[in-house]
Design an enzyme around this catalytic site. Structure first.
Site, PDB file in Angstrom:
ATOM      1  CB  CYS A 264     -82.021 -63.116 -10.634  1.00 14.54           C
ATOM      2  SG  CYS A 264     -80.768 -63.130 -11.935  1.00 14.54           S
ATOM      3  CG  HIS A 354     -78.485 -65.796  -7.972  1.00 17.36           C
ATOM      4  ND1 HIS A 354     -78.980 -66.971  -8.490  1.00 17.36           N
ATOM      5  CD2 HIS A 354     -78.517 -64.903  -8.998  1.00 17.36           C
ATOM      6  CE1 HIS A 354     -79.282 -66.806  -9.766  1.00 17.36           C
ATOM      7  NE2 HIS A 354     -79.006 -65.553 -10.089  1.00 17.36           N
ATOM      8  CD  GLU A 356     -79.262 -68.620  -4.816  1.00 13.78           C
ATOM      9  OE1 GLU A 356     -78.263 -68.698  -5.547  1.00 13.78           O
ATOM     10  OE2 GLU A 356     -80.084 -67.680  -4.895  1.00 13.78           O
TER      11      GLU A 356
END
Length: 380
Positions: A264, A354, A356
């Site tokens: 990001c 992202h 995660e």
């Protein structure tokens, strides 16, 4: 921002955009006034992760999903220690949360943390307006903060813009801390916190990485004081054109050839470190359903995004940089925005989204394995 916390109040509220458009609804969360950049998120779920993501700092989030709050709030899904959004906009808030994991309602949590919101407005019309006109400054007003419309508009137009905002130090940790490896420790990573989410070091810890999370103001010397096998640059808020210090630190890492991974804001920092420019998107990418192609494999991933800026790098050629050849590794299939970069002569790569998987999806988890592979290759 001025607030009072009056629980599940349904006081009349007003949303005012900087171009003069006004929406009237009811208060949601705290009562008062707040200002920020109006953006919309297309995620159907995961609102708690969105609210506590530091990269939403100074943004007023409009939820495109009409029904919000039905799973309440719990203490397990927080991505940081607080709610970071400047304001929250929903169409139809849940009257009663229904989840075995819920400990309180979303409305109560917003009120407790002083987050001013508005409900009962036509969020579809607001989203279409932002798509046509672009992200812009906005104010939400309720209770005693509601005065004449022209006076409210003047307040909105006096609020700071996101362009030129240097915000990462406002959300990052001020003290270094360590997230230990889960199981056998295999590597040490220095993670520069520009607004990191809690799940990110956890994903690395699952892979045997001991993560040293460092403040945004950290120096190259601080990074190498932990003797890292790899260096990570996190997500975060603000305009990347202001992030001269993180760019300088990243260049120091690139010069040493240490394996590097950025996500990001970290992707934009890598872009700048390589000599590319950045620019503001009209309304940005936000939500957990953005299609991205990994050009190194040809696979398409459904990914989670929150970015209003992008890297200006050529899609159709390999570029020469001070650190060797670089290419665009990932691209958004909606609008051809650069979603990833990789160096071909040094162990460094980044993505704009992202991976995660908090709140999801899980398509991009392989990127942490790719980072591990770089560190394994360097060690070999």
């Amino acid at each position: 921002m001025t607030t009072s916390t009056r629980g599940v109040d349904r006081t009349p509220a007003v949303l005012v955009l900087e171009d003069g458009r006004i929406f009237r609804g009811r208060s949601y969360g705290a009562v008062g006034a707040t200002f920020g950049e109006a953006v919309f998120s297309t995620g159907m779920t995961g609102y708690q992760e969105t609210l506590t993501d530091p990269s939403y700092h100074r943004q007023v989030v409009v939820m495109t999903a009409p029904h919000v709050g039905n799973t309440g709030v719990n203490d397990d899904d927080m991505e940081s220690g607080k709610i970071w959004v400047a304001g929250y906009v929903v169409r139809d808030p849940a009257r009663v949360p229904s989840s075995w994991r819920s400990t309180r309602s979303l409305d109560e949590e917003l009120a407790a943390q002083g987050v001013v919101g508005i409900s009962g407005i036509d969020t579809r019309a607001l989203t279409r307006h932002l798509r046509e006109r672009g992200a812009m400054r906005v104010g939400i007003f309720s209770g005693d903060a509601v005065i004449a419309d022209d006076a409210l508009l003047a307040q909105v137009r006096e609020a700071p813009e996101m362009t030129g905002a240097d915000l990462s130090a406002e959300v990052a940790t001020t003290e270094a801390y360590v997230v230990p490896a889960i199981g056998e420790k295999k590597f040490t990573v220095a993670a520069v916190d520009l607004g990191i989410k809690g799940m990110t070091p956890h994903r690395m810890a699952e892979r045997g990485i001991e993560v040293h999370v460092l403040p945004a103001t950290t120096t190259v010397e601080d990074v190498y004081a932990v003797d890292p096998d790899g260096v990570f640059f996190s997500n975060g808020p603000g305009d990347p054109s202001t992030a001269d210090h993180p760019v300088s630190v990243m260049r120091g890492v690139l010069e040493r050839g240490t394996p590097l991974f950025g996500i990001c804001f970290g992707n934009q920092i890598l872009g700048r470190a390589l000599g590319f420019g950045t620019f503001k998107l009209k309304y940005g990418h936000r939500g957990i359903n953005q299609p991205v192609q990994d050009r190194t494999t040809g696979k398409v991933e459904v990914t989670a995004h929150n970015h209003g800026f992008a890297v200006d790098a050529p899609l159709d050629k390999v570029s020469d940089t001070p650190y060797g050849r670089a290419e665009v590794s990932h691209v958004c299939l909606n609008d051809n925005v650069v979603e990833g970069l990789q160096l071909l002569d040094r162990p460094a790569f980044s993505v704009q989204y992202h991976p995660e998987a908090a709140a999801g999806p899980h398509d991009a988890a392989y990127l942490f394995d790719r980072f591990v592979s770089l560190m394994e290759g360097q060690r070999a």
